[in-house]
Design an enzyme around this catalytic site. Structure first.
Site, mmCIF file in Angstrom:
data_model
loop_
_atom_site.group_PDB
_atom_site.id
_atom_site.type_symbol
_atom_site.label_atom_id
_atom_site.label_comp_id
_atom_site.label_asym_id
_atom_site.label_seq_id
_atom_site.Cartn_x
_atom_site.Cartn_y
_atom_site.Cartn_z
ATOM 1 N N HIS A 1 -2.557 44.857 22.611
ATOM 2 C CA HIS A 1 -3.007 45.364 23.907
ATOM 3 C C HIS A 1 -2.536 44.455 25.047
ATOM 4 C CE1 HIS A 1 -5.976 47.598 26.441
ATOM 5 N NE2 HIS A 1 -5.906 46.489 27.162
ATOM 6 N N GLU A 2 -2.754 43.151 24.906
ATOM 7 C CA GLU A 2 -2.363 42.215 25.969
ATOM 8 C C GLU A 2 -0.851 42.100 26.103
ATOM 9 O OE1 GLU A 2 -4.536 41.354 28.013
ATOM 10 O OE2 GLU A 2 -6.190 42.074 26.765
ATOM 11 N N HIS B 1 0.337 44.942 28.356
ATOM 12 C CA HIS B 1 0.238 44.594 29.783
ATOM 13 C C HIS B 1 1.360 43.643 30.187
ATOM 14 C CE1 HIS B 1 -3.558 46.548 30.370
ATOM 15 N NE2 HIS B 1 -4.227 45.761 29.546
#
Length: 508
Positions: free
Chosen positions: A311-312, A315
């Site tokens: 997820h990170e 980003h």
């Protein structure tokens, strides 16, 4: 039953000088006015039981306040110069609004600021003023506190829950006229016929968006500073201070992770609980007592950790490819605290220039970066977790907020109509009552989700490699990301060269 007591005008004035909640029980049939007055005045002379409060440190010795602390120390310097006649009052900051989540210490800040400035502290709120009675009583109480602050100058007038006044442009209820009169009177007090010389007003709120713009315009409470949750070093310093230095900073440092997301109030409660345990055991407090008083720390399993890392990284890559801002790094949490209001599995940090051209593409890119995490999960894992939503600071909340503002305020969508709505509640009201607006917002979010997914699809190998690195180290720096990108680029180039060499196997 009516209690009849014969009174002269003078006696009535002396009785009504006391709070009514004391007056009514004192009036009894057959009791003389003189007896009533003696009882009331006797009660007024009785001193309340003294209760010791913990000594508040000076602001310079406090931790976790960031820019608010810097402002306060500079204010103290200016107030000393003003008191000495070296600086005109017009040159002194006369007000500030502090915002931030509950428990970060806005009230404690006001106490510490007053001590740092050598000023008197007067605490007030709209709720306290309303408790005095009807509108006339409220306005008298408000003006009385401002007048008292002027008499005790230099003074810090601390007004809690500033958002309680509301915004006049949003008033639609039956008591609109009442609320408008309250705000107008408050604005008169802030302006002051004498410029409020010697009085600094500090307002506190959990929601800056709900405050009437006139309150925070230039010349009034025109300085706004957000107090964030304390950083790891600040949390350790706060614990050390709350413990009266009974445990060394070095010993407390191991508590940095399990205090993540905790406010100053949370930390103070943990210390109180730890002191109680040590006191009942009849011994000095130990770091283990503090650790036991903190919320349970849950170690994330491998699957959870990998999902958060992907997820990170989503980003991170989308932000880098769209030149979202200055990339500062990516962090991953191996464990989370179960008892804190804010618990994050990691973060990708970008610094956005405060002054830059914010055109359509700027906001579209912002939305794409917000959706990069969920796009990476879908692409790699084929599913998503609930980490992208859940509260008003989540990825989905921020993306939806920006898409709504682009449509309703910035003229970047399907209409040039302007709306003054800015709070999450008012924006949600717009969406619920305008199906066409909702459809346009959904289209914008879907478009940027597809763009984020396309960017990540071209970087599958980079996702895998950065995810491995983040899980192994817990942190990515800009330099390390650049090095891994170069490594993959060189590997691809080498593979391409080998594919062109004689004797290499080629696909039919």
């Amino acid at each position: 039953m009516v209690n009849k007591v014969a009174l002269s005008v003078d006696e009535a004035e002396r009785i009504l000088a006391h709070p009514l909640n004391l007056v009514w029980p004192t009036l009894r049939p057959g009791r003389s006015a003189r007896d009533v007055i003696q009882r009331l005045e006797s009660a007024a002379c009785q001193k309340p039981i003294a209760r010791s409060e913990p000594e508040t440190s000076m602001l310079g010795q406090m931790f976790g306040y960031g820019p608010a602390k810097t402002w306060g120390i500079e204010l103290a310097r200016d107030l000393r110069s003003w008191s000495a006649g070296e600086l005109p009052w017009a040159e002194v900051d006369r007000g500030i609004v502090l915002s931030g989540p509950p428990g970060v210490g806005k009230t404690v800040f006001a106490k510490a600021l007053a001590k740092e400035c050598g000023a008197n502290l007067i605490a007030a709120s709209l709720g306290r003023w309303q408790a005095c009675g009807h509108l006339g009583d409220l306005l008298k109480a408000m003006r009385r506190d401002f007048a008292r602050a002027s008499k005790q100058a230099p003074a810090i007038l601390f007004i809690d829950e500033l958002d309680s006044f509301g915004d006049r442009d949003t008033f639609t209820h039956d008591h609109r006229d009442y609320s408008v009169q309250v705000i107008n009177a408050f604005l008169e007090c802030l302006d002051g016929v004498d410029g409020r010389e010697g009085v600094v007003v500090v307002g506190a709120t959990n929601n800056i968006a709900r405050i009437d713009p006139a309150i925070v315009r230039s010349g009034r409470l025109d300085k706004h500073v957000e107090i964030p949750l304390p950083s790891a070093p600040d949390r350790i310093a706060i614990l050390h201070q709350q413990l009266n230095q009974a445990i060394s900073v070095g010993d407390l440092s191991r508590l940095a992770t399990c205090t993540e997301g905790m406010s100053g109030a949370d930390l103070a409660k943990a210390v109180r609980d730890a002191k109680r345990v040590a006191r009942r055991a009849g011994r000095e407090i130990l770091v283990g007592d503090v650790a036991a008083a903190l919320p349970e720390v849950i170690r994330l399993d491998a699957a959870h950790l990998r999902g958060n890392a992907i997820h990170e990284i989503g980003h991170t890559i989308v932000g880098l490819r769209l030149s979202h801002g200055k990339y500062l790094g990516t962090d991953l949490a191996y464990q989370i605290s179960s008892g804190t209001a804010v618990s994050t599995g990691g973060r990708a940090c970008f610094e956005i220039a405060s002054v830059r051209r914010r055109d359509n593409q700027f906001y579209f890119d912002q939305i794409a970066v917000c959706l990069g995490g969920i796009a990476a999960e879908r692409l790699v894992l084929g599913t998503t977790s609930d980490g992208a939503g859940g509260d008003d600071r989540s990825d989905l909340a921020m993306a939806t907020r920006m898409a709504t503002l682009a449509e309703t305020q910035f003229g970047m969508g399907g209409t040039l109509r302007f709306s003054k709505a800015i709070s999450d509640d008012s924006l949600e009201h717009l969406r619920r009552n305008d199906p066409q607006l909702c459809a346009r917002i959904d289209h914008m979010l879907k478009t940027e989700m597809e763009r984020a997914t396309s960017i990540l699809r071209d970087d599958r190998h980079l996702i895998v490699r950065l995810t491995e690195e983040l899980i192994a180290t817990g942190k990515l720096t800009p330099e390390r990301v650049s090095a891994i990108e170069a490594e993959l680029r060189n590997r691809r180039n080498l593979t391409a060269v080998r594919a062109t060499m004689p004797g290499s196997k080629r696909k039919a």
